[in-house]
Structures are given as structure tokens and as C-alpha cells.
Design a protein around this motif. Structure first.
Motif, PDB file in Angstrom:
ATOM      1  N   GLY A 192       8.253  -7.791   1.213  1.00 15.52           N
ATOM      2  CA  GLY A 192       6.819  -8.067   1.152  1.00 15.52           C
ATOM      3  C   GLY A 192       5.945  -6.980   1.748  1.00 15.52           C
ATOM      4  O   GLY A 192       4.719  -7.039   1.640  1.00 15.52           O
ATOM      5  N   ALA A 193       6.542  -5.937   2.392  1.00 11.75           N
ATOM      6  CA  ALA A 193       5.726  -4.938   3.101  1.00 11.75           C
ATOM      7  C   ALA A 193       4.885  -4.120   2.124  1.00 11.75           C
ATOM      8  O   ALA A 193       5.337  -3.730   1.055  1.00 11.75           O
ATOM      9  N   LYS A 194       3.633  -3.872   2.541  1.00 10.05           N
ATOM     10  CA  LYS A 194       2.687  -3.086   1.732  1.00 10.05           C
ATOM     11  C   LYS A 194       1.853  -2.240   2.677  1.00 10.05           C
ATOM     12  O   LYS A 194       1.456  -2.719   3.731  1.00 10.05           O
ATOM     13  N   GLY A 195       1.551  -1.035   2.297  1.00 11.54           N
ATOM     14  CA  GLY A 195       0.758  -0.185   3.181  1.00 11.54           C
ATOM     15  C   GLY A 195      -0.609   0.120   2.598  1.00 11.54           C
ATOM     16  O   GLY A 195      -1.054  -0.530   1.647  1.00 11.54           O
ATOM     17  N   ALA A 196      -1.251   1.144   3.178  1.00 16.18           N
ATOM     18  CA  ALA A 196      -2.642   1.440   2.833  1.00 16.18           C
ATOM     19  C   ALA A 196      -2.831   1.790   1.356  1.00 16.18           C
ATOM     20  O   ALA A 196      -3.878   1.483   0.780  1.00 16.18           O
ATOM     21  N   ASN A 197      -1.852   2.440   0.733  1.00 11.02           N
ATOM     22  CA  ASN A 197      -2.049   2.813  -0.674  1.00 11.02           C
ATOM     23  C   ASN A 197      -1.779   1.631  -1.614  1.00 11.02           C
ATOM     24  O   ASN A 197      -1.730   1.786  -2.815  1.00 11.02           O
ATOM     25  N   ALA A 198      -1.592   0.437  -1.027  1.00 11.65           N
ATOM     26  CA  ALA A 198      -1.171  -0.702  -1.847  1.00 11.65           C
ATOM     27  C   ALA A 198      -2.280  -1.715  -2.058  1.00 11.65           C
ATOM     28  O   ALA A 198      -2.077  -2.727  -2.713  1.00 11.65           O
ATOM     29  N   LEU A 199      -3.463  -1.430  -1.502  1.00 15.12           N
ATOM     30  CA  LEU A 199      -4.493  -2.467  -1.488  1.00 15.12           C
ATOM     31  C   LEU A 199      -4.874  -2.972  -2.880  1.00 15.12           C
ATOM     32  O   LEU A 199      -5.112  -4.159  -3.076  1.00 15.12           O
ATOM     33  N   ASN A 200      -4.912  -2.058  -3.840  1.00 14.28           N
ATOM     34  CA  ASN A 200      -5.337  -2.489  -5.178  1.00 14.28           C
ATOM     35  C   ASN A 200      -4.178  -2.813  -6.105  1.00 14.28           C
ATOM     36  O   ASN A 200      -4.361  -2.920  -7.310  1.00 14.28           O
ATOM     37  N   MET A 201      -3.027  -2.935  -5.538  1.00 12.31           N
ATOM     38  CA  MET A 201      -1.841  -3.085  -6.386  1.00 12.31           C
ATOM     39  C   MET A 201      -1.438  -4.560  -6.487  1.00 12.31           C
ATOM     40  O   MET A 201      -1.255  -5.217  -5.473  1.00 12.31           O
ATOM     41  N   SER A 202      -1.298  -5.073  -7.708  1.00  9.29           N
ATOM     42  CA  SER A 202      -0.743  -6.433  -7.865  1.00  9.29           C
ATOM     43  C   SER A 202       0.644  -6.321  -8.456  1.00  9.29           C
ATOM     44  O   SER A 202       0.866  -5.563  -9.403  1.00  9.29           O
ATOM     45  N   TYR A 203       1.518  -7.099  -7.891  1.00 10.21           N
ATOM     46  CA  TYR A 203       2.884  -7.129  -8.425  1.00 10.21           C
ATOM     47  C   TYR A 203       3.005  -8.303  -9.389  1.00 10.21           C
ATOM     48  O   TYR A 203       2.572  -9.406  -9.072  1.00 10.21           O
ATOM     49  N   TYR A 204       3.639  -8.072 -10.533  1.00  9.46           N
ATOM     50  CA  TYR A 204       3.788  -9.144 -11.522  1.00  9.46           C
ATOM     51  C   TYR A 204       5.091  -9.911 -11.240  1.00  9.46           C
ATOM     52  O   TYR A 204       6.071  -9.823 -11.982  1.00  9.46           O
ATOM     53  N   PHE A 205       5.053 -10.660 -10.121  1.00 10.54           N
ATOM     54  CA  PHE A 205       6.285 -11.332  -9.688  1.00 10.54           C
ATOM     55  C   PHE A 205       6.875 -12.246 -10.766  1.00 10.54           C
ATOM     56  O   PHE A 205       8.077 -12.326 -10.923  1.00 10.54           O
ATOM     57  N   GLY A 206       5.992 -12.926 -11.490  1.00 16.99           N
ATOM     58  CA  GLY A 206       6.478 -13.837 -12.541  1.00 16.99           C
ATOM     59  C   GLY A 206       7.351 -13.084 -13.539  1.00 16.99           C
ATOM     60  O   GLY A 206       8.451 -13.530 -13.895  1.00 16.99           O
ATOM     61  N   ASP A 207       6.872 -11.909 -13.973  1.00 16.55           N
ATOM     62  CA  ASP A 207       7.636 -11.096 -14.938  1.00 16.55           C
ATOM     63  C   ASP A 207       8.938 -10.614 -14.291  1.00 16.55           C
ATOM     64  O   ASP A 207      10.004 -10.631 -14.904  1.00 16.55           O
ATOM     65  N   TRP A 208       8.839 -10.177 -13.046  1.00 11.02           N
ATOM     66  CA  TRP A 208      10.031  -9.625 -12.372  1.00 11.02           C
ATOM     67  C   TRP A 208      11.114 -10.691 -12.248  1.00 11.02           C
ATOM     68  O   TRP A 208      12.277 -10.447 -12.567  1.00 11.02           O
TER      69      TRP A 208
END
Ligand code: FUL
Length: 493
Positions: free
Chosen positions: A196-212
Motif C-alpha cells: 500500500g505504500a505511496k510517495g510524493a510522486n503518487a498523489l495523482n495516481m489511481s490503481y485499478y485494483f479491480g482489474d488487477w
């Protein structure tokens, strides 16, 4: 023929018939059906995972060569050169520790891939190791297979290297492509780890967990998916290897989200009213860091045992990280510590003093000899044979062991295991020795270990009372053990 003779013949036949009947219990009584389960239940793969008890994490990558924990993503692949890498040595270390599943960081947050992914040039293929033809994932898979050990993979969602990161569609496509590579190419993968870790360059990033998740299950039907929120295995809420004293394998998945710091307490204890079976995994490193650092050394045996009691002994699986060093080997100090750890666990649990005792219980389903008696808790850890009481005495169902010898029983650990195949049930329990209460507890689940704070106790009668439970408590195994490594501090200090 005299009448007398025929009478004695008749008698002889009757006696023979009775002996046969007794010997073969004929006609065999029809078995009593097991009680109904209490939902939710574990899946086949979750049950298999739970019974592994200890599994191993391997953090390895460019960080191993830069003395760091979170790489920047700007590392030059040329630094990756573990000249002595021998995955067979990793697997040997795991086997000696009694581990049957090893999870490797195929890609950590720095984005460097330990397999030659065709979707990036930031991988082992760009390194000098094995002349750029190496594949750490393949080497681990081959070594593990030859020893009958299973493999799991960690593919970090957060990627500090790849330029697609931050562009939702492009990065999710890239991430899915890598999942397909890993899950198509390397045979059976038993666990996939979504961090679950995310850093500063991740703020606008959504992960498509459903697809994964759908893709993972499509490619590997017996895999367990780990994340903060499952769907098969949940994070325990800390990286110290400690589960809650109360720890339900059930929880409400709708209340969970990945990378959400506010739910750590909920993750730690689970939820008695949870509608999902989602048991917790306790990840912790044998050293301070996740990656190998020259300056660090493995935790002491007593620390590892404490972690074991607070993870495996609280209804969880322990995911113990053992990082290979820059030579590509698990350091000898860690190998030795793992061996000591396994020897200690075997020393504590091989002898079960309860086996020398007579056992009775408050009641048993169907009455004597109908398959649900208290003796079932002494037939090893068979999950599907268990003591089941009747519905009488609800709130005070008990099972008692009596020493058969002249000497009192001497122990400092009590082990209780529920038949979780029919659901997790026990809410509260207490343990008495010769009428004195020595332990109280809440949940039991797959395994509950009480290491007694008061140290060793001596006595002739040990009674375990189940004072609250969801439906009938079903107990598959009980042990009374002696832990020679346990030296509690005297009370009051
Ligand atoms: C965390 C990561 O940030 C650590 O580096 C490590 O991989 C640990 C197991 O998970 O979230």
C-alpha cells in the motif's frame, strides 16, 4: 445328541456372536453429522496458507547495493551484481526454518525488475549480473521447486522509476502487463503481495485494483492476494509482527481500503461480525531494515520467539523477511538464527504433556463414541477432527485434562486450536490449573498460544473453559508445553 450339548452349543454361538459384535462394533452405528458451519468460511487456498504458519519474505534489489530502504528510481542497473547469487542457499535456509512459501520482491518501489521484463529496460537485463542474461525470479522458482517449496511475488504498485507512473491508463496497462508476465511465465505462484505504500510522486495516481485482482485470479486460481484489504489475506496493521490479542480472521471488506492509515487498529483485531473471511499476515524483518545492510544483524532468538507467540500464536501467519546480501546469499548469521528459531519451536512444541493425561468434557455431540469426543483434541493438529460439545451448558463448556502419573504436570505454554474449517467461533476462554485461573483470553482461531506471564505452573488438573462463543465451540487441538527459553521478568519489576 443330548439336550445339554445343544444348550452349550447355543451358548457358545451367543458368546462368539457378542465377541464379534464388540470387536467389529457391528452393526456399525450411523455417524452423527458435523454441526452446521458458521459463515464466513476460509477458502481452500486460505486454509492451506494458514497452516504454513511461517513464510519467508526476501527483499532484494538495487537497494541491497546502495545501503538504502527506498530506492530513488534513478539507480544505475550497473550496480546490481550479486556475483555469488545462489537461490538454492536461500531455499535451504527456508527449509531449515520450516518455511514452505517464499515471497520475493520482483519489483520494489525503485522500479528495478529482478526478471528481464520486456516492458522496461530497468531490469536485470541491463545489469552486469550473469552477463545481462540473469533472471532472479526464475532462479528462485527453480530452486524452490526442487525442494518442494512454493513461491510468491511482490510487485510494488508504487514505481519511482517508470515514466508512465502518474498517468493512470498508461501505468495501469504497464502494471497489468508485468502481472501477466510474472503469472504466465513462472508456473504456480501462491501469493501475490500488493503493497500500500505511496510517495510524493503518487498523489495523482489511481490503481485499478479491480482489474488487477481479476487478472490475477484468472491467471492463477489457487493464489492468495495480499493487500491492506485482501481479498484473500489482509495486512495486520503494523510491521512489527504483532497481531491483536483479539484477532478475528473475519472482517468487513467494505470498511477497508488500501494505503489507509486510519484502519490499522481494525486490521489488527479483525471483526467478529465481519462478513468476509480475510485472515491477517504479520510481516516483519529479521533485521531492522527490509533490505540487507552491512551494519545490521538479525534479531535475537528471544525477540523472534516473542514475535512468533504474538503472530502465529494469535491466529496469524508470520511473514518473516530474510534479506539476501550483496553477494547474493543469505548471511550466515541469519541462517544460523533461522536454524535456532526452528529448533526452539520444535523443542517447545514436540512434547505435548496433555497426551499423557485422561481427558473429559462438559458434554459431547451425540454422546460417547460418536466421533466428537474430547479425545479428538489429542490426535495431532487434524483440523477436521474436533471436540464438539452439545448446546447444553452454553457459556460454560469445558474440557479437562488430568495427570495420570504421580508427578504434577509442569508447563508454561497452553496451545488451543479451533476447527476453523467450520468458522471461527470462540469469543472468550479461561484456563485453570487445579482450580486456579492461570490465563484468560478472547479469540482462538487457527491457533492461540498462551505463554504464561507467571512462568511455569505445576498441577494435576488443567481445565479450559469456553465462556463465550458464536454457536458451539469446536476445538481441534490442545497442547500443554514447556518453553525452556521463556524467562518472564518477576512481577512488579
Ligand atoms: C512497505 C514498503 O514500503 C517497505 O519497503 C517494505 O517493502 C514493506 C514490506 O512494505 O510498505
Amino acid at each position: 445328541m443330548t439336550p445339554n450339548l445343544s444348550l452349550s452349543r447355543c451358548l457358545a454361538i451367543c458368546v462368539l456372536f457378542s465377541i464379534c459384535r464388540l470387536a467389529y462394533s457391528w452393526p456399525k452405528p450411523v455417524a452423527i453429522a458435523p454441526p452446521l458451519p458458521i459463515l464466513p468460511l476460509p477458502s481452500f487456498s486460505q486454509l492451506k496458507w494458514q497452516r504454513r504458519e511461517i513464510i519467508m519474505f526476501l527483499h532484494f534489489g538495487v537497494n541491497t547495493f546502495t545501503d538504502s530502504e527506498w530506492g530513488t528510481g534513478k539507480e544505475n542497473p550497473a550496480i546490481f551484481n550479486p556475483v555469488g547469487l545462489n537461490a538454492g542457499q536461500w531455499v535451504d535456509a527456508a527449509v531449515h526454518a520450516g518455511v514452505s512459501l517464499m515471497i520475493l520482491t520482483a519489483k520494489h518501489h525503485d522500479g528495478f525488475c529482478l526478471w528481464p521484463s520486456k516492458y522496461t529496460d530497468h531490469s536485470v537485463a541491463a545489469s552486469p549480473w550473469r552477463g545481462g542474461r540473469g533472471d532472479v525470479v526464475a532462479e528462485l522458482v527453480a530452486a524452490a521447486k526442487s525442494r518442494g517449496v512454493d513461491v510468491g511475488l511482490y510487485l510494488s504498485p508504487w514505481d519511482r522509476h517508470d515514466r508512465r507512473y502518474g498517468r493512470n491508463k498508461a501505468y495501469n496497462e504497464y502494471y497489468l502487463a508485468q502481472l501477466q508476465e510474472l503469472l504466465n511465465k513462472y508456473g504456480s505462484v501462491r501469493e501475490i503481495w500488493f503493497d500500500g505504500a505511496k510517495g510524493a510522486n503518487a498523489l495523482n495516481m489511481s490503481y485499478y485494483f479491480g482489474d488487477w485482482f481479476s487478472m490475477v485470479k484468472e491467471l492463477q486460481s489457487s493464489i492468495n492476494i495480499f493487500s491492506d484489504a485482501g481479498p484473500d489475506v489482509r495486512w495486520v496493521g503494523n510491521e512489527r509482527g504483532f497481531a491483536g490479542k483479539t484477532c478475528w480472521s473475519t472482517i468487513n471488506r467494505t470498511a477497508l481500503s488500501i494505503g489507509n492509515g486510519s484502519i490499522v487498529d481494525y486490521l489488527n483485531t479483525g471483526d467478529e461480525r465481519g462478513t468476509d473471511w480475510l485472515p491477517a499476515e504479520c510481516d516483519v524483518s529479521i533485521r531492522t531494515g527490509w533490505f540487507w545492510h552491512k551494519s545490521q544483524s538479525p534479531k535475537s532468538l528471544s525477540k523472534l520467539l516473542k514475535i512468533y507467540y504474538n503472530s502465529v500464536g494469535r491466529n496469524c501467519v508470520l511473514l518473516l523477511n530474510v534479506p539476501p546480501n550483496s553477494t547474493g546469499l543469505i548471511s550466515e548469521t541469519d541462517v544460523q538464527r533461522l536454524k535456532e528459531f526452528r529448533t526452539a519451536i520444535d523443542t517447545i512444541f514436540t512434547v505435548n504433556l496433555a497426551e499423557k493425561c485422561s481427558v473429559r468434557a462438559s458434554s459431547q455431540r451425540g454422546g460417547d463414541g460418536r466421533g466428537f469426543g474430547p479425545e479428538n483434541v489429542l490426535d495431532g493438529d487434524h483440523l477436521w477432527t474436533y471436540w464438539a460439545p452439545t448446546a447444553e451448558n452454553e457459556g460454560d463448556q469445558w474440557i479437562e485434562f488430568r495427570s495420570e502419573g504421580d508427578e504434577p504436570l509442569r508447563f508454561n505454554v497452553i496451545r488451543i486450536q479451533e476447527a476453523i474449517g467450520l468458522g471461527q467461533r470462540i469469543r472468550r476462554h479461561e484456563v485453570y490449573v487445579d482450580g486456579q485461573r492461570v490465563a484468560i483470553g478472547t479469540t482462538v482461531g487457527y491457533k492461540k498460544l498462551h505463554r504464561l506471564e507467571m512462568g511455569e505452573v505445576k498441577g494435576y488438573r488443567v481445565k479450559i473453559r469456553i465462556t463465550e462463543s458464536r454457536g458451539l465451540p469446536l476445538i481441534s487441538s490442545i497442547g500443554l508445553h514447556f518453553d525452556p527459553f521463556w524467562h518472564p521478568k518477576p512481577l512488579g519489576r
